[in-house]
Scaffold this active site. Structure first.
Site, PDB file in Angstrom:
ATOM      1  N   LYS A 154      -3.109   5.917  -2.644  1.00 16.83           N
ATOM      2  CA  LYS A 154      -2.004   4.985  -2.452  1.00 16.83           C
ATOM      3  C   LYS A 154      -1.815   4.710  -0.969  1.00 16.83           C
ATOM      4  O   LYS A 154      -2.196   5.499  -0.097  1.00 16.83           O
ATOM      5  CB  LYS A 154      -0.703   5.537  -3.056  1.00 16.83           C
ATOM      6  CG  LYS A 154      -0.211   6.863  -2.478  1.00 16.83           C
ATOM      7  CD  LYS A 154       0.583   6.760  -1.186  1.00 16.83           C
ATOM      8  CE  LYS A 154       1.071   8.110  -0.687  1.00 16.83           C
ATOM      9  NZ  LYS A 154       1.614   8.068   0.695  1.00 16.83           N
TER      10      LYS A 154
ATOM     11  N   ASP B  89       4.986  12.393  -5.199  1.00 16.36           N
ATOM     12  CA  ASP B  89       4.035  11.284  -5.329  1.00 16.36           C
ATOM     13  C   ASP B  89       3.245  11.318  -6.629  1.00 16.36           C
ATOM     14  O   ASP B  89       2.527  10.359  -6.940  1.00 16.36           O
ATOM     15  CB  ASP B  89       3.037  11.299  -4.156  1.00 16.36           C
ATOM     16  CG  ASP B  89       3.662  10.899  -2.835  1.00 16.36           C
ATOM     17  OD1 ASP B  89       4.798  10.372  -2.844  1.00 16.36           O
ATOM     18  OD2 ASP B  89       3.018  11.128  -1.790  1.00 16.36           O
TER      19      ASP B  89
END
EC number: 2.7.1.148
Length: 297
Positions: free
Chosen positions: A10, A137
């Site tokens: 990401k 996350d």
């Protein structure tokens, strides 16, 4: 029988960070975009829980039960009344300790792989609940695409993306500890009035329209000053990428990977070549987003 899951890295196109909470965490407004750098986690039946790893920086990956992949297998096994007897092999391509959620990706990938291997039939809601227990996350690594993360980043609202965004990632010569970066953020901000974090509508609109130029004007990372304080050389990498034609340059998450937004794939390749020759980083990768979340392959 074995099951392999592919899971993306990401980049944070916005990371707004609030003041430290009593529990030591920080409230976030974290706009995630999954990009096409992947780890693959293969789950195979075994007599116990074992982790192996191959790929760039594999020597830096813990192979004990501190690894998020191992913790994911254990968490799923406990919920379903079984022992976590599985060999998890990580084929690593996401930078280690690079601010791109490589460890979180491995946790999400292992969770999905074990669910498929064991036939536990966990619902998406249960998988996301386990992900949130594992780390801030990890839920986004499961979901992919683009999303706004609030709370510690684990509460997700999926976002519309109207086009493809092209990125260049410069890998640093050493890693940065996420807790250390947050401690430095707290130190730098100890005399400041830090506002409650909120998503920037300009970021959300640019994603929805697929407008790279507009996104470049809006990207922001509140952890960047802390990362630069701990790793000043990153400023040279950021400057080299801007000079090479990047629309925007920023530290990815807690760093030390630096991210450069390009107007198109060809420009991304050109920027990568300049960065590779600049001597300001150890390696360079190109990728595009949004990418799908954890997927059984």
């Amino acid at each position: 029988m074995s099951v392999t899951v592919r899971v993306p890295a990401k980049v944070n196109v916005q990371l707004a960070v609030g003041a430290a909470r009593p529990d030591g965490f920080h409230d976030l407004a974290n706009v995630f975009l999954a990009v096409s750098l992947y780890d693959e986690i293969t789950a195979t039946p075994a007599d116990g829980l074992r982790i192996t790893c191959e790929g760039p920086d594999a020597a830096q990956v813990p192979l004990d039960r501190t690894n998020l992949a191992a913790r994911a297998a254990e968490a799923l096994a406990v919920r379903h009344g079984r022992t976590p007897d599985v060999h998890l092999h990580i084929a690593k391509d996401i930078p280690v300790a690079g601010g791109m959620a490589g460890g979180s990706a491995d946790g999400a990938g292992a969770l999905l792989a074990c669910d498929a291997l064991w036939g536990t039939g966990a619902s998406r809601a249960e998988l996301l609940e386990i992900c949130a227990e594992l780390g801030s996350d990890v839920p986004f690594s499961l979901v992919g695409g683009a999303a706004l993360g609030t709370g510690r980043g684990e509460r997700l609202t999926e976002l519309e993306v109207g086009g493809e965004f092209h990125w260049v990632f410069a890998l640093a010569a050493r890693g940065l500890s996420t807790p250390a970066v947050y401690r430095e953020f707290d130190r730098l901000g100890e005399d400041l009035d830090i506002p409650a974090p909120a998503a920037d509508q300009a970021v959300l609109d640019a994603l929805a329209k697929g407008d790279a130029a507009a996104l470049a004007l809006a990207v922001a990372n509140d952890l960047q000053p802390a990362a630069l304080s701990l790793f000043p050389e990153l400023a040279d990498t950021l400057a080299a990428g801007r000079a090479a034609g990047a629309l925007a340059a920023l530290v990815s998450g807690s760093g030390p990977t630096t991210a450069f937004l390009a107007s198109d794939a060809r420009t991304a390749s050109d920027i990568a070549g300049v960065l590779r020759a600049s001597g300001t980083c150890r390696d360079v990768r190109t990728a595009a987003g949004p990418a799908a979340g954890a997927t059984v392959v």
